[in-house]
Design a protein around this motif. Structure first.
Motif, PDB file in Angstrom:
ATOM      1  N   VAL A  50       0.862  -1.178   0.000  1.00 57.49           N
ATOM      2  CA  VAL A  50       0.000   0.000   0.000  1.00 57.49           C
ATOM      3  C   VAL A  50       0.899   1.229   0.000  1.00 57.49           C
ATOM      4  CG1 VAL A  50      -1.709   1.308   1.314  1.00 57.49           C
ATOM      5  CG2 VAL A  50      -1.868  -1.173   1.211  1.00 57.49           C
ATOM      6  N   ALA A  51       0.526   2.239  -0.782  1.00 58.39           N
ATOM      7  CA  ALA A  51       1.304   3.481  -0.798  1.00 58.39           C
ATOM      8  C   ALA A  51       1.429   4.025   0.625  1.00 58.39           C
ATOM      9  CB  ALA A  51       0.621   4.503  -1.699  1.00 58.39           C
ATOM     10  N   PRO A  52       2.636   4.413   1.060  1.00 60.22           N
ATOM     11  CA  PRO A  52       2.855   4.795   2.464  1.00 60.22           C
ATOM     12  C   PRO A  52       2.051   6.002   2.928  1.00 60.22           C
ATOM     13  CG  PRO A  52       4.781   5.284   1.100  1.00 60.22           C
ATOM     14  CD  PRO A  52       3.871   4.456   0.265  1.00 60.22           C
ATOM     15  N   ASP A  53       1.589   6.862   2.003  1.00 56.11           N
ATOM     16  CA  ASP A  53       0.832   8.042   2.419  1.00 56.11           C
ATOM     17  C   ASP A  53      -0.670   7.773   2.533  1.00 56.11           C
ATOM     18  OD1 ASP A  53       0.456   7.651  -0.262  1.00 56.11           O
ATOM     19  OD2 ASP A  53       0.676   9.747  -0.842  1.00 56.11           O
ATOM     20  N   THR A  54      -1.085   6.512   2.350  1.00 58.30           N
ATOM     21  CA  THR A  54      -2.506   6.153   2.446  1.00 58.30           C
ATOM     22  C   THR A  54      -2.962   6.174   3.906  1.00 58.30           C
ATOM     23  OG1 THR A  54      -2.272   4.693   0.522  1.00 58.30           O
ATOM     24  CG2 THR A  54      -4.239   4.411   1.877  1.00 58.30           C
ATOM     25  N   PRO A  55      -4.063   6.838   4.242  1.00 59.71           N
ATOM     26  CA  PRO A  55      -4.575   6.828   5.619  1.00 59.71           C
ATOM     27  C   PRO A  55      -4.896   5.407   6.077  1.00 59.71           C
ATOM     28  CG  PRO A  55      -5.644   8.548   4.337  1.00 59.71           C
ATOM     29  CD  PRO A  55      -4.845   7.736   3.371  1.00 59.71           C
ATOM     30  N   ARG A  56      -4.543   5.071   7.314  1.00 57.23           N
ATOM     31  CA  ARG A  56      -4.729   3.717   7.839  1.00 57.23           C
ATOM     32  C   ARG A  56      -6.197   3.282   7.779  1.00 57.23           C
ATOM     33  NH1 ARG A  56       0.356   3.354   8.067  1.00 57.23           N
ATOM     34  NH2 ARG A  56       1.475   1.974   9.481  1.00 57.23           N
ATOM     35  N   ASP A  57      -7.108   4.163   8.153  1.00 63.31           N
ATOM     36  CA  ASP A  57      -8.530   3.793   8.165  1.00 63.31           C
ATOM     37  C   ASP A  57      -9.014   3.445   6.757  1.00 63.31           C
ATOM     38  OD1 ASP A  57      -8.590   4.167  10.852  1.00 63.31           O
ATOM     39  OD2 ASP A  57      -9.556   6.144  10.775  1.00 63.31           O
ATOM     40  N   GLN A  58      -8.565   4.203   5.773  1.00 63.47           N
ATOM     41  CA  GLN A  58      -8.973   3.948   4.389  1.00 63.47           C
ATOM     42  C   GLN A  58      -8.428   2.606   3.907  1.00 63.47           C
ATOM     43  OE1 GLN A  58      -7.870   7.161   1.811  1.00 63.47           O
ATOM     44  NE2 GLN A  58      -8.698   6.207  -0.038  1.00 63.47           N
ATOM     45  N   ALA A  59      -7.159   2.339   4.223  1.00 68.06           N
ATOM     46  CA  ALA A  59      -6.557   1.062   3.826  1.00 68.06           C
ATOM     47  C   ALA A  59      -7.232  -0.101   4.549  1.00 68.06           C
ATOM     48  CB  ALA A  59      -5.062   1.074   4.123  1.00 68.06           C
ATOM     49  N   ARG A  60      -7.532   0.079   5.835  1.00 70.25           N
ATOM     50  CA  ARG A  60      -8.155  -0.987   6.612  1.00 70.25           C
ATOM     51  C   ARG A  60      -9.509  -1.377   6.030  1.00 70.25           C
ATOM     52  NH1 ARG A  60     -11.403  -2.735  10.671  1.00 70.25           N
ATOM     53  NH2 ARG A  60     -10.403  -3.933  12.352  1.00 70.25           N
ATOM     54  N   ALA A  61     -10.318  -0.378   5.666  1.00 75.19           N
ATOM     55  CA  ALA A  61     -11.642  -0.668   5.105  1.00 75.19           C
ATOM     56  C   ALA A  61     -11.522  -1.422   3.790  1.00 75.19           C
ATOM     57  CB  ALA A  61     -12.412   0.637   4.904  1.00 75.19           C
ATOM     58  N   ALA A  62     -10.576  -1.019   2.931  1.00 77.27           N
ATOM     59  CA  ALA A  62     -10.409  -1.677   1.631  1.00 77.27           C
ATOM     60  C   ALA A  62      -9.914  -3.111   1.799  1.00 77.27           C
ATOM     61  CB  ALA A  62      -9.428  -0.875   0.767  1.00 77.27           C
ATOM     62  N   ILE A  63      -8.918  -3.318   2.673  1.00 77.74           N
ATOM     63  CA  ILE A  63      -8.349  -4.654   2.871  1.00 77.74           C
ATOM     64  C   ILE A  63      -9.387  -5.596   3.489  1.00 77.74           C
ATOM     65  CG2 ILE A  63      -6.627  -5.950   4.171  1.00 77.74           C
ATOM     66  CD1 ILE A  63      -4.794  -3.453   3.826  1.00 77.74           C
ATOM     67  N   ALA A  64     -10.164  -5.085   4.435  1.00 76.35           N
ATOM     68  CA  ALA A  64     -11.201  -5.918   5.055  1.00 76.35           C
ATOM     69  C   ALA A  64     -12.249  -6.331   4.035  1.00 76.35           C
ATOM     70  CB  ALA A  64     -11.854  -5.151   6.206  1.00 76.35           C
ATOM     71  N   GLU A  65     -12.648  -5.404   3.166  1.00 76.82           N
ATOM     72  CA  GLU A  65     -13.652  -5.737   2.151  1.00 76.82           C
ATOM     73  C   GLU A  65     -13.116  -6.763   1.164  1.00 76.82           C
ATOM     74  OE1 GLU A  65     -16.586  -3.631  -1.171  1.00 76.82           O
ATOM     75  OE2 GLU A  65     -15.118  -2.416  -0.066  1.00 76.82           O
ATOM     76  N   ILE A  66     -11.855  -6.585   0.739  1.00 77.65           N
ATOM     77  CA  ILE A  66     -11.259  -7.529  -0.210  1.00 77.65           C
ATOM     78  C   ILE A  66     -11.153  -8.918   0.422  1.00 77.65           C
ATOM     79  CG2 ILE A  66      -9.122  -8.110  -1.433  1.00 77.65           C
ATOM     80  CD1 ILE A  66      -8.726  -5.054  -1.783  1.00 77.65           C
ATOM     81  N   GLY A  67     -10.750  -8.972   1.701  1.00 75.78           N
ATOM     82  CA  GLY A  67     -10.665 -10.258   2.386  1.00 75.78           C
ATOM     83  C   GLY A  67     -12.009 -10.949   2.483  1.00 75.78           C
ATOM     84  N   GLN A  68     -13.046 -10.181   2.757  1.00 72.51           N
ATOM     85  CA  GLN A  68     -14.390 -10.748   2.857  1.00 72.51           C
ATOM     86  C   GLN A  68     -14.863 -11.279   1.508  1.00 72.51           C
ATOM     87  OE1 GLN A  68     -17.585  -8.003   3.868  1.00 72.51           O
ATOM     88  NE2 GLN A  68     -18.480  -9.544   5.222  1.00 72.51           N
ATOM     89  N   ILE A  69     -14.554 -10.560   0.446  1.00 72.05           N
ATOM     90  CA  ILE A  69     -14.933 -11.017  -0.898  1.00 72.05           C
ATOM     91  C   ILE A  69     -14.266 -12.350  -1.203  1.00 72.05           C
ATOM     92  CG2 ILE A  69     -14.676 -10.539  -3.364  1.00 72.05           C
ATOM     93  CD1 ILE A  69     -14.959  -7.534  -2.633  1.00 72.05           C
TER      94      ILE A  69
END
Length: 507
Positions: free
Chosen positions: A330-349
């Motif tokens: 993940v790009a280092p300047d990405t906000p943690r909350d934004q990355a967390r939501a995306a990764i959780a959704e991808i994992g669930q899919i």
């Protein structure tokens, strides 16, 4: 662009044009749609064969995903695994005689004129040498020159598109292209492939259910590799494999365990797991072939990847997100909350969506919605390609199978190996010479799973499994019948006579 590169560009356009025309025609309401699709798929396969190494390899990678392709394309691209146009024997013979400085008839008791397998870079012939059945693999003529031209053309085109579009993704693509180019060049170095085969044979020696062919060092050169002949059936030959392995789902667990062990415990792994590179032997063991693409991971990367895998298996989302940042996914300047939501959704899919096409589409849509910039670090490019190819192999037996939802048992087994220090104690445990083969065959005969010998974790689980196996198999047959393929997969050119054992072995 130089005249040489421009001519190659024109050649690529000219060779691919019949496919593009056939592909467009396949959408017209004229005659049989299936026939039109089959014609377009055949034109694509012929074009990739004609264009050579890089394009054949792209076709092999895409063709592995039989569960995401229309059947005509899956059937045609499967032929690229080892049914590429062969170099004729009248060119093979003088090449090998120059390499060895001897007439072939003086060196070999028998040298088969028809190739056993033909791939993008190499060609394999079976032979007999000093009473041993062996295979001789050699580098095709003009391979290195063609690689140089095609990758230079790809780099220039990607560079031009980067300047025109201004989007950062082309920088990532150029990085991946550079990594693949290095891999191709290493694959064309048969001296390096020989070293890989020797080291993998050593690393995997404690695994009784895995065979890495022995190198015949006296017959190896920088452009020729000689190995012992291994007789078995292709892993893509579903019917033949099912006659050997009663529960193919266990075979998939073994594959995941094997690759997770190489990556997490050794940091050194066979990076080309397409179906043509696996044989299932008559006694149920699994043989690895083709060691041209072997990759290594830095210790820091391996540790970060291990931590991420552990966190994923435990369902610790915050630790998984941290792992993405540590690995540079993940790009280092990405906000943690934004990355967390995306990764959780991808994992669930990946866990909930069993249809591969829908899963890939859903992941793509989730990434686009999230606006998170996911990256592919150079040293992980082959690892992610490996996951895709393993999923393709598994789809022969369980459509929709994926590493996240279905590969947990094999990954957990590798983590147990890591915790118990199996890798560190490998040399101390390994039997020598004939004793190693005898120990290996005893373990296979006793139904041993794919676990390094002498592991205390393995002994415990094997005891429990031996006690519960009859009950588990009975419940399996009553509650969850084996998932089979809806249609027979396309056959691949054999590398052996396909002999199978009369009785089944557990996968």
């Amino acid at each position: 662009m130089s005249t040489h590169l421009f001519r190659r560009f024109v050649t690529i356009f000219r060779v691919l044009l019949p496919f593009f025309l056939a592909w467009l025609v396949s959408f017209l309401p004229l005659g049989s749609r299936a026939a039109r699709q089959a014609r377009a798929a055949r034109r694509l396969r012929e074009a990739l064969e004609q264009l050579g190494i890089v394009f054949i390899k792209v076709g092999q990678v895409v063709g592995v995903r039989t569960d995401t392709l229309p059947p005509p394309y899956a059937a045609e691209l499967a032929r690229l695994q080892d049914a590429v146009r062969p170099v004729p024997i009248h060119l093979v013979k003088p090449f090998l005689e120059r390499e060895y400085g001897r007439v072939l008839s003086e060196l070999f008791e028998r040298f088969d004129p028809e190739p056993l397998a033909t791939a993008s870079i190499g060609q394999v012939h079976r032979a007999q040498w000093r009473g041993r059945e062996i295979v001789v693999k050699f580098l095709k003529p003009d391979t290195l020159q063609l690689l140089e031209t095609d990758f230079e053309l790809i780099r220039r085109m990607a560079g031009a598109l980067r300047r025109v579009s201004g989007t950062p993704i082309w920088e990532d693509i150029l990085t991946v292209v550079g990594r693949f180019e290095a891999g191709f060049r290493e694959e064309a170095d048969f001296a390096a492939e020989r070293r890989h085969a020797i080291r993998l044979r050593e690393i995997l020696a404690p695994f009784p259910d895995v065979v890495v062919p022995e190198t015949i060092d006296e017959l190896c050169t920088p452009r020729v590799l000689a190995l012992e002949f291994v007789d078995g059936c292709r892993i893509a030959d579903v019917e033949a494999v099912r006659r050997i392995v009663r529960q193919p789902r266990r075979l998939l667990d073994r594959l995941v365990h094997l690759y997770a062990y190489m990556i997490l415990c050794e940091g050194y792994y066979h990076a080309d797991p397409h179906p043509g590179n696996f044989l299932v032997l008559p006694d149920g063991r699994l043989a690895l072939l083709d060691f041209g693409m072997v990759q290594t991971l830095r210790v820091e990367t391996r540790q970060a990847l291990t931590d991420l895998v552990r966190a994923a298996l435990r369902g610790h989302t915050d630790e998984v997100v941290e792992g993405f940042y540590r690995l540079g996914l993940v790009a280092p300047d990405t906000p943690r909350d934004q990355a967390r939501a995306a990764i959780a959704e991808i994992g669930q899919i990946n866990v909930l969506q069993s249809n591969t096409k829908n899963r890939i589409a859903a992941v793509g849509e989730a990434v686009e919605r999230s606006r998170v910039r996911f990256l592919l670090p150079e040293d992980l490019a082959y690892a992610f390609r490996l996951i895709q190819m393993l999923e393709g192999v598994a789809s022969y037996y369980q459509p929709g199978w994926n590493v996240i939802a279905d590969g947990g048992a094999g990954i957990q087994a590798a983590l147990e190996d890591l915790v118990s220090g199996v890798a560190a104690r490998r040399a101390e445990r390994r039997p020598a010479g004939d004793a190693a083969q005898a120990a290996s065959m005893r373990l296979v005969a006793n139904g041993a799973r794919l676990r390094p010998a002498e592991s205390p974790v393995r002994r415990l689980f094997q005891s429990v499994q031996a006690w519960l196996a009859p009950v588990a198999e009975r419940l399996d047959s009553m509650a969850a019948p084996e998932v089979g393929t809806a249609e027979r997969r396309p056959e691949l050119s054999p590398v052996s006579n396909g002999t199978t054992a009369p009785r089944a072995q557990d996968g």
